[in-house]
Design an enzyme around this catalytic site. Structure first.
Site, PDB file in Angstrom:
ATOM      1  N   SER A  14       0.800  -1.225   0.000  1.00 37.13           N
ATOM      2  CA  SER A  14       0.000   0.000   0.000  1.00 37.13           C
ATOM      3  C   SER A  14       0.835   1.278   0.000  1.00 37.13           C
ATOM      4  O   SER A  14       0.290   2.376   0.044  1.00 37.13           O
ATOM      5  CB  SER A  14      -0.954   0.017   1.204  1.00 37.13           C
ATOM      6  OG  SER A  14      -0.234   0.229   2.409  1.00 37.13           O
ATOM      7  N   GLY A  15       2.165   1.143  -0.063  1.00 37.80           N
ATOM      8  CA  GLY A  15       3.030   2.317  -0.128  1.00 37.80           C
ATOM      9  C   GLY A  15       3.045   2.918  -1.526  1.00 37.80           C
ATOM     10  O   GLY A  15       2.446   2.385  -2.468  1.00 37.80           O
ATOM     11  N   ARG A  16       3.759   4.037  -1.671  1.00 41.48           N
ATOM     12  CA  ARG A  16       3.844   4.707  -2.971  1.00 41.48           C
ATOM     13  C   ARG A  16       4.327   3.757  -4.060  1.00 41.48           C
ATOM     14  O   ARG A  16       3.743   3.661  -5.134  1.00 41.48           O
ATOM     15  CB  ARG A  16       4.795   5.907  -2.887  1.00 41.48           C
ATOM     16  CG  ARG A  16       4.325   7.075  -2.039  1.00 41.48           C
ATOM     17  CD  ARG A  16       5.453   8.080  -1.911  1.00 41.48           C
ATOM     18  NE  ARG A  16       5.126   9.191  -1.022  1.00 41.48           N
ATOM     19  CZ  ARG A  16       4.694  10.374  -1.429  1.00 41.48           C
ATOM     20  NH1 ARG A  16       4.534  10.603  -2.706  1.00 41.48           N
ATOM     21  NH2 ARG A  16       4.442  11.338  -0.566  1.00 41.48           N
TER      22      ARG A  16
ATOM     23  N   ARG B 108       2.081  -4.019   6.387  1.00 39.28           N
ATOM     24  CA  ARG B 108       2.163  -4.091   7.837  1.00 39.28           C
ATOM     25  C   ARG B 108       0.747  -4.062   8.429  1.00 39.28           C
ATOM     26  O   ARG B 108      -0.172  -3.473   7.856  1.00 39.28           O
ATOM     27  CB  ARG B 108       2.986  -2.931   8.383  1.00 39.28           C
ATOM     28  CG  ARG B 108       2.477  -1.559   7.995  1.00 39.28           C
ATOM     29  CD  ARG B 108       3.446  -0.485   8.433  1.00 39.28           C
ATOM     30  NE  ARG B 108       3.026   0.823   7.976  1.00 39.28           N
ATOM     31  CZ  ARG B 108       3.747   1.932   8.145  1.00 39.28           C
ATOM     32  NH1 ARG B 108       4.901   1.869   8.766  1.00 39.28           N
ATOM     33  NH2 ARG B 108       3.312   3.091   7.705  1.00 39.28           N
TER      34      ARG B 108
ATOM     35  N   ALA C 114      18.563  -3.057  -4.703  1.00 38.29           N
ATOM     36  CA  ALA C 114      18.796  -1.862  -5.516  1.00 38.29           C
ATOM     37  C   ALA C 114      18.242  -0.640  -4.808  1.00 38.29           C
ATOM     38  O   ALA C 114      17.060  -0.599  -4.476  1.00 38.29           O
ATOM     39  CB  ALA C 114      18.139  -2.014  -6.885  1.00 38.29           C
TER      40      ALA C 114
ATOM     41  N   ASN D 290      17.878   2.054  -6.261  1.00 34.24           N
ATOM     42  CA  ASN D 290      17.073   2.709  -7.286  1.00 34.24           C
ATOM     43  C   ASN D 290      16.919   1.730  -8.445  1.00 34.24           C
ATOM     44  O   ASN D 290      17.907   1.197  -8.942  1.00 34.24           O
ATOM     45  CB  ASN D 290      17.764   3.998  -7.747  1.00 34.24           C
ATOM     46  CG  ASN D 290      16.877   4.852  -8.617  1.00 34.24           C
ATOM     47  OD1 ASN D 290      16.387   4.420  -9.651  1.00 34.24           O
ATOM     48  ND2 ASN D 290      16.676   6.096  -8.208  1.00 34.24           N
TER      49      ASN D 290
ATOM     50  N   HIS E 214      14.107  14.934  -3.006  1.00 29.22           N
ATOM     51  CA  HIS E 214      12.956  14.025  -2.977  1.00 29.22           C
ATOM     52  C   HIS E 214      11.760  14.734  -2.337  1.00 29.22           C
ATOM     53  O   HIS E 214      11.885  15.847  -1.822  1.00 29.22           O
ATOM     54  CB  HIS E 214      13.280  12.761  -2.169  1.00 29.22           C
ATOM     55  CG  HIS E 214      14.111  11.764  -2.923  1.00 29.22           C
ATOM     56  ND1 HIS E 214      13.588  10.853  -3.791  1.00 29.22           N
ATOM     57  CD2 HIS E 214      15.450  11.565  -2.927  1.00 29.22           C
ATOM     58  CE1 HIS E 214      14.558  10.109  -4.307  1.00 29.22           C
ATOM     59  NE2 HIS E 214      15.703  10.527  -3.791  1.00 29.22           N
TER      60      HIS E 214
ATOM     61  N   LYS F 149       9.923  11.673   2.262  1.00 33.40           N
ATOM     62  CA  LYS F 149      11.084  10.789   2.224  1.00 33.40           C
ATOM     63  C   LYS F 149      11.790  10.801   3.579  1.00 33.40           C
ATOM     64  O   LYS F 149      12.117  11.862   4.114  1.00 33.40           O
ATOM     65  CB  LYS F 149      12.042  11.262   1.127  1.00 33.40           C
ATOM     66  CG  LYS F 149      13.297  10.421   0.964  1.00 33.40           C
ATOM     67  CD  LYS F 149      13.017   9.150   0.218  1.00 33.40           C
ATOM     68  CE  LYS F 149      14.307   8.431  -0.151  1.00 33.40           C
ATOM     69  NZ  LYS F 149      14.053   7.070  -0.626  1.00 33.40           N
TER      70      LYS F 149
ATOM     71  N   GLY G 298      19.056   6.454  -0.517  1.00 36.91           N
ATOM     72  CA  GLY G 298      19.856   5.298  -0.939  1.00 36.91           C
ATOM     73  C   GLY G 298      20.467   5.508  -2.307  1.00 36.91           C
ATOM     74  O   GLY G 298      21.596   5.071  -2.577  1.00 36.91           O
TER      75      GLY G 298
END
Length: 284
Positions: free
Chosen positions: A15-17, A40, A138, A140, A171, A175, A181
């Site tokens: 459900s995150g971006r 979560r 990664a 990115n 960002h 963020k 990262g």
């Protein structure tokens, strides 16, 4: 003649971006299907998502995949739509990465981690898991940023050390980690190009006074809805070399993650990177 069998994805951090962006991008793919989704448990802050259809959350038609909280069950094919996944894509929380990787290793399911802000425990878990499954971490998943890191490495190797290195990192306001990262990955690429230790060369963000020679600096912006902008500046008296990447749509990270996951699912156990996936050769 039958077409290629589609890879089955377990999406963690659904459900995150990034989770929602990956869901929308996967809905347009013929090679990949999301068969299970994890997020979560209700934390009392965000609206609860457990039990809701992933497609509905992403603004799509229903996908028949309810969001759950039991990762082991999803890895075993006992959650989502009941199919066993080929690969986990994890864009969740850095505090969960180590346990997520360990669960994938137990289930023999490939793991792609795009979560940033990882600690030493995640790195140790990745090394351990890679003995049993293919693992790709990664910072990115953009193809352009992967190429940028290679160009930064080559520039750092070629330019004299009188060129200061400063990484500009912008960002959105939500963020959490700073530098990101991605910015740190670019800094490490520069350090590798110069043959120096990144952590020893890294300058503090809140530094005062003259710049330390040979240091790698970071400048951070967190504002509005900036998707992601990075510049690596090599500056010497009288001249500058500037390498950069601007992301205007989070979809590029979702597409990159899906393509990398499709590739990773059929690799042998081991550690991989986006450079491995793209087949790039380090510029000499």
């Amino acid at each position: 003649m039958a077409g290629p069998v589609s890879k089955k994805i377990l999406l963690v951090g659904a459900s995150g971006r990034m989770g929602l962006a990956i869901t929308r991008a996967a809905s347009e793919s013929r090679q990949l299907r999301i068969v299970a989704a994890i997020d979560r448990p209700d934390d009392g802050i965000r609206p609860p998502v457990q039990g809701r259809d992933l497609g509905t959350l992403a603004g799509l038609a229903t996908l028949g995949v309810a969001v759950g909280a039991d990762l082991d069950a999803a890895l075993a094919g006992a959650a989502g739509n009941g199919e066993t996944p080929d690969v986990m894509i994890d864009f969740s929380s850095p505090t969960a990465t180590a346990s997520n990787l360990a669960a994938c290793a137990r289930a023999r399911v490939a793991a792609l981690v795009g979560t940033t802000g990882l600690g030493a425990d995640a790195e140790a878990a990745a090394q351990s898991a890679a003995a049993r499954i293919p693992v790709l971490i990664a910072a990115n998943t953009s193809v352009g940023v992967t190429l940028l890191a290679e160009l930064v490495r080559a520039a750092a190797r070629a330019l004299p050390t009188e060129f200061d290195i400063e990484i500009l990192d912008a960002h959105h306001r939500g963020k959490v980690d700073a530098p990101s990262g991605t910015a740190l990955a670019l800094g490490r690429a520069a350090a590798e190009g110069r043959g120096i230790d990144h952590d020893a060369a890294r300058l503090p963000i809140d530094r005062n006074g003259p710049r330390r020679e040979g240091g790698i600096g970071y400048s951070v912006v967190r504002a509005g809805d900036i998707v992601g902008e990075h510049e690596v500046v090599f500056a010497a008296p009288g001249e500058r070399v500037v390498l950069g990447h601007i992301a205007t749509d989070r979809t590029i990270f979702a597409r990159g993650a899906l393509r990398a996951a499709d590739w990773l699912a059929i690799q042998s156990p081991g550690r991989y990177s986006m450079v491995d996936f793209l087949g790039l050769k380090t510029v000499v």
